[in-house]
Write an enzyme that holds these catalytic residues in place. Sequence first.
Site, PDB file in Angstrom:
ATOM      1  N   ARG A  46      46.192  40.712  39.974  1.00 22.86           N
ATOM      2  CA  ARG A  46      44.968  40.874  39.174  1.00 22.86           C
ATOM      3  C   ARG A  46      43.984  41.846  39.801  1.00 22.86           C
ATOM      4  NH1 ARG A  46      45.532  34.706  38.303  1.00 22.86           N
ATOM      5  NH2 ARG A  46      45.972  35.079  40.457  1.00 22.86           N
TER       6      ARG A  46
ATOM      7  N   GLU B  71      48.940  27.860  52.887  1.00 22.36           N
ATOM      8  CA  GLU B  71      48.737  26.447  53.197  1.00 22.36           C
ATOM      9  C   GLU B  71      50.045  25.843  53.734  1.00 22.36           C
ATOM     10  OE1 GLU B  71      46.808  24.562  49.982  1.00 22.36           O
ATOM     11  OE2 GLU B  71      46.535  22.671  51.070  1.00 22.36           O
TER      12      GLU B  71
HETATM   13  P1  AMP Z   1      43.564  33.537  49.402  1.00 20.42           P
HETATM   14  O1  AMP Z   1      44.513  34.368  50.201  1.00 20.42           O
HETATM   15  O2  AMP Z   1      43.680  32.067  49.710  1.00 20.42           O
HETATM   16  O3  AMP Z   1      42.132  34.049  49.527  1.00 20.42           O
HETATM   17  O4  AMP Z   1      44.000  33.641  47.884  1.00 20.42           O
HETATM   18  C1  AMP Z   1      43.608  34.707  47.098  1.00 20.42           C
HETATM   19  C2  AMP Z   1      44.683  35.148  46.123  1.00 20.42           C
HETATM   20  O5  AMP Z   1      45.297  34.035  45.454  1.00 20.42           O
HETATM   21  C3  AMP Z   1      44.059  36.015  45.044  1.00 20.42           C
HETATM   22  O6  AMP Z   1      44.896  37.150  44.863  1.00 20.42           O
HETATM   23  C4  AMP Z   1      43.982  35.124  43.808  1.00 20.42           C
HETATM   24  O7  AMP Z   1      44.371  35.835  42.663  1.00 20.42           O
HETATM   25  C5  AMP Z   1      44.910  33.949  44.087  1.00 20.42           C
HETATM   26  N1  AMP Z   1      44.237  32.632  43.908  1.00 20.42           N
HETATM   27  C6  AMP Z   1      43.983  31.735  44.908  1.00 20.42           C
HETATM   28  N2  AMP Z   1      43.395  30.627  44.428  1.00 20.42           N
HETATM   29  C7  AMP Z   1      43.255  30.807  43.095  1.00 20.42           C
HETATM   30  C8  AMP Z   1      42.673  30.010  42.034  1.00 20.42           C
HETATM   31  N3  AMP Z   1      42.125  28.797  42.250  1.00 20.42           N
HETATM   32  N4  AMP Z   1      42.682  30.525  40.786  1.00 20.42           N
HETATM   33  C9  AMP Z   1      43.219  31.763  40.559  1.00 20.42           C
HETATM   34  N5  AMP Z   1      43.780  32.533  41.499  1.00 20.42           N
HETATM   35  C10 AMP Z   1      43.796  32.092  42.769  1.00 20.42           C
END
Ligand code: AMP
Length: 172
Positions: free
Chosen positions: A58, A95
Amino acid sequence: MNFENFIRNIPDFPIKGIQFKDITTLLKDSEAFPMAVDYMYAPFRTEEITKIVGIESRGFIFGAALAYKLNVGFVPVRKPGKLPAATLSEEYQLEYGKDSLEIHKDAINSLDRVLIVDDLLATGGTAAATCALIKRLEGTIVGLTFLIELTQLKGREKLADYEVHSLIQYEI
Ligand code: AMP
């Protein structure tokens, strides 16, 4: 504009316990989408930027729109095995388990000033790995901009060296 009204929350997607932030409801709106792109850029408007880096998938949508607006190049950071030419790869912690991201080795150089774009900042692992790839290619990171930030997951702490901006914050 209240951008929060354009985000749809989907409980338990893709797995139980995740509150998925669906941005397609914002993307399909002819006013909210371009306005969100403008606001994501606004904090960086006095900065010189030579490349937008968008994170799969996205981040490509917002990043490409912003690159077009700024008249600069767009560079995709992708999941493993998707980019066809020589790549650099960076592992990061999920995680449960690990994942990795890739960038073309010739996509960024030491003259580049980069703005990183993604739809959502959660734990910050994805964004931090992207920063590491850009630094390995000797690019300068101007900052990171997100549509949404899940503040309780403290992704900003992993990005403490950089300027981070988000348009919508959720405390879930
Ligand atoms: P992080 O590495 O944990 O910061 O996760 C970020 C990536 O995971 C981004 O590219 C988001 O598109 C996706 N993502 C993580 N959590 C969500 C959520 N609750 N809703 C939508 N996309 C998420």
